[in-house]
Design an enzyme around this catalytic site. Structure first.
Site, PDB file in Angstrom:
ATOM      1  N   GLY A  41      30.422  35.543  45.759  1.00 34.41           N
ATOM      2  CA  GLY A  41      30.771  34.322  45.389  1.00 34.41           C
ATOM      3  C   GLY A  41      32.125  33.660  45.717  1.00 34.41           C
ATOM      4  O   GLY A  41      32.432  32.732  45.512  1.00 34.41           O
ATOM      5  N   GLY A  42      32.758  34.499  46.761  1.00 35.84           N
ATOM      6  CA  GLY A  42      34.319  34.001  47.094  1.00 35.84           C
ATOM      7  C   GLY A  42      34.137  32.731  48.022  1.00 35.84           C
ATOM      8  O   GLY A  42      33.408  32.514  48.767  1.00 35.84           O
ATOM      9  N   ASN A  50      29.002  37.569  55.503  1.00 30.45           N
ATOM     10  CA  ASN A  50      29.042  38.919  54.585  1.00 30.45           C
ATOM     11  C   ASN A  50      28.431  39.996  55.285  1.00 30.45           C
ATOM     12  O   ASN A  50      28.720  41.268  55.238  1.00 30.45           O
ATOM     13  CB  ASN A  50      28.387  38.678  53.282  1.00 30.45           C
ATOM     14  CG  ASN A  50      29.508  38.378  52.450  1.00 30.45           C
ATOM     15  OD1 ASN A  50      30.445  37.356  52.467  1.00 30.45           O
ATOM     16  ND2 ASN A  50      29.438  38.791  51.275  1.00 30.45           N
ATOM     17  N   ASN A 110      25.705  41.656  46.734  1.00 27.45           N
ATOM     18  CA  ASN A 110      27.129  42.105  46.833  1.00 27.45           C
ATOM     19  C   ASN A 110      27.911  41.163  45.796  1.00 27.45           C
ATOM     20  O   ASN A 110      27.683  39.701  45.768  1.00 27.45           O
ATOM     21  CB  ASN A 110      27.694  42.022  48.032  1.00 27.45           C
ATOM     22  CG  ASN A 110      29.210  42.190  47.975  1.00 27.45           C
ATOM     23  OD1 ASN A 110      29.864  41.456  48.899  1.00 27.45           O
ATOM     24  ND2 ASN A 110      29.623  43.343  47.335  1.00 27.45           N
ATOM     25  N   ARG A 191      36.889  31.870  57.212  1.00 26.71           N
ATOM     26  CA  ARG A 191      36.354  31.791  55.604  1.00 26.71           C
ATOM     27  C   ARG A 191      37.202  30.534  54.922  1.00 26.71           C
ATOM     28  O   ARG A 191      36.662  29.888  54.064  1.00 26.71           O
ATOM     29  CB  ARG A 191      36.901  33.059  54.912  1.00 26.71           C
ATOM     30  CG  ARG A 191      36.302  34.266  55.144  1.00 26.71           C
ATOM     31  CD  ARG A 191      34.987  34.543  54.519  1.00 26.71           C
ATOM     32  NE  ARG A 191      35.308  34.677  53.213  1.00 26.71           N
ATOM     33  CZ  ARG A 191      34.355  35.185  52.101  1.00 26.71           C
ATOM     34  NH1 ARG A 191      33.083  35.920  52.599  1.00 26.71           N
ATOM     35  NH2 ARG A 191      34.749  35.303  50.965  1.00 26.71           N
ATOM     36  N   HIS A 265      36.042  45.962  48.309  1.00 22.77           N
ATOM     37  CA  HIS A 265      35.097  45.181  47.638  1.00 22.77           C
ATOM     38  C   HIS A 265      33.878  44.814  48.577  1.00 22.77           C
ATOM     39  O   HIS A 265      32.858  44.710  48.363  1.00 22.77           O
ATOM     40  CB  HIS A 265      35.627  43.766  47.139  1.00 22.77           C
ATOM     41  CG  HIS A 265      34.566  42.914  46.184  1.00 22.77           C
ATOM     42  ND1 HIS A 265      34.045  43.665  45.038  1.00 22.77           N
ATOM     43  CD2 HIS A 265      34.294  41.725  46.392  1.00 22.77           C
ATOM     44  CE1 HIS A 265      33.448  42.680  44.639  1.00 22.77           C
ATOM     45  NE2 HIS A 265      33.304  41.651  45.257  1.00 22.77           N
ATOM     46  N   TRP A 266      34.161  45.010  50.003  1.00 16.89           N
ATOM     47  CA  TRP A 266      33.350  44.713  50.930  1.00 16.89           C
ATOM     48  C   TRP A 266      32.928  45.919  51.703  1.00 16.89           C
ATOM     49  O   TRP A 266      32.975  46.276  52.621  1.00 16.89           O
ATOM     50  CB  TRP A 266      33.872  43.686  51.999  1.00 16.89           C
ATOM     51  CG  TRP A 266      33.911  42.314  51.740  1.00 16.89           C
ATOM     52  CD1 TRP A 266      33.479  41.840  50.468  1.00 16.89           C
ATOM     53  CD2 TRP A 266      34.795  41.233  52.203  1.00 16.89           C
ATOM     54  NE1 TRP A 266      33.838  40.209  50.442  1.00 16.89           N
ATOM     55  CE2 TRP A 266      34.632  40.040  51.481  1.00 16.89           C
ATOM     56  CE3 TRP A 266      35.628  41.437  53.376  1.00 16.89           C
ATOM     57  CZ2 TRP A 266      35.282  38.904  51.687  1.00 16.89           C
ATOM     58  CZ3 TRP A 266      36.330  40.156  53.711  1.00 16.89           C
ATOM     59  CH2 TRP A 266      36.211  39.164  53.021  1.00 16.89           C
TER      60      TRP A 266
END
Length: 286
Positions: A41-42, A50, A110, A191, A265-266
């Site tokens: 959700g970033g 992603n 994710n 992004r 996180h990725w």
């Protein structure tokens, strides 16, 4: 329609359907058992941003759908009125599966996509085959890390005064990664540009500025998820810390946990080959 692996560009895999009056965009490639991949959700996230680096490998075995959740990518930007963000995401995901005549699918989520995946498994268990959750939101309680975490501070602060900036996006991406050398100017700019586009900024400002108190406490219901579940976590995740995986492992009746060292996180980006190997081994085991 399918694509040869040499044709797997954004344009060649781009698809759109209308679900309950809303536009749902996804990228699709491959044939075989379907697997739906849900992004986080970033700001600036999308299915393609992603997971594009994993598409060619996964499409050799599966029918892969990289879905843009509502408010992201090329999907609808209409804010929900009487439902929280994850409820809308789950509802439109199930509607998308209906439109594509997919009765049952492997489901991978994710971060915020993990929240959507958990809700789908709880509310529509017959639509989910195997479940894969990568640093999922909503599935755990922080045991040691303070709240909000470093990553969540950057995420929710992106649109706070004095407004978004390239510097804020750089800090956010840096926090998501263990290896900051992967935080390239091209990644940060792409992004940022996606996040501040006029069609997306209002949605992001409304739903990312502060946590939504209407979001259900999914961790309370983890024991009701019967599906085979793979929990994936970066050991160095500063957004959803990996001890959350231990919490979920304790509460879920059919879960296993894989922790990736030197990873944030990725997981699917920072440890792409190992992610694909672990995922394939899990899905191929009955």
């Amino acid at each position: 329609m399918t694509n040869t692996l040499e044709e797997l560009t954004f344009e060649s895999t781009s698809r759109t359907v209308i679900v309950d009056g809303h536009r749902m965009h996804y990228n699709e490639a491959g044939i075989g058992t379907p697997i739906v991949l849900l992004h986080g959700g970033g700001p600036g996230a999308s299915g393609w941003s992603n997971f594009h680096q994993n598409l060619s490998r996964l499409a050799k075995t599966y029918r892969v759908l990289l879905v843009d959740q509502p408010g992201y990518g090329n999907s609808t930007k209409t804010p929900p009125v009487d439902e929280c963000r994850s409820e809308m995401a789950m509802r439109l995901l199930v509607g998308l599966l209906d439109e594509l005549n997919i009765d049952r699918t492997h489901l991978l989520g994710n971060s915020f996509g993990g929240r959507t995946a958990i809700q789908t498994a709880l509310r529509h268990p017959d639509r989910v085959d195997n479940l894969v959750l990568m640093g999922p939101a909503g599935g755990s309680l922080n045991i040691f890390a303070p709240e909000p975490t470093e990553g969540m501070k950057h995420l929710h602060g992106f649109f706070a005064e004095p407004g978004p900036s390239m510097e804020k996006m750089q800090s956010l991406v840096d926090t998501f990664l263990y290896d900051r050398s992967l935080s390239t100017p091209e990644l940060v700019r792409s992004r940022y540009e996606a996040a501040v586009h006029p069609d997306t900024r209002a949605f992001y400002t409304k739903f990312l500025s502060t946590p939504d108190a209407r979001e259900p406490e999914l961790w309370r219901d983890l024991g009701r998820i019967p599906h085979r579940t793979l929990l994936m976590w970066g050991r160095d995740d500063r957004t959803n810390p990996y001890e959350g995986g231990l919490f979920m492992l304790k509460r879920m009746p059919n879960a296993q946990l894989h922790v990736f060292p030197q990873c944030g996180h990725w997981v699917q980006f920072e440890q792409a080959q190992e992610f694909e190997r672990v995922l394939g081994a899990f899905l191929e085991t009955t």
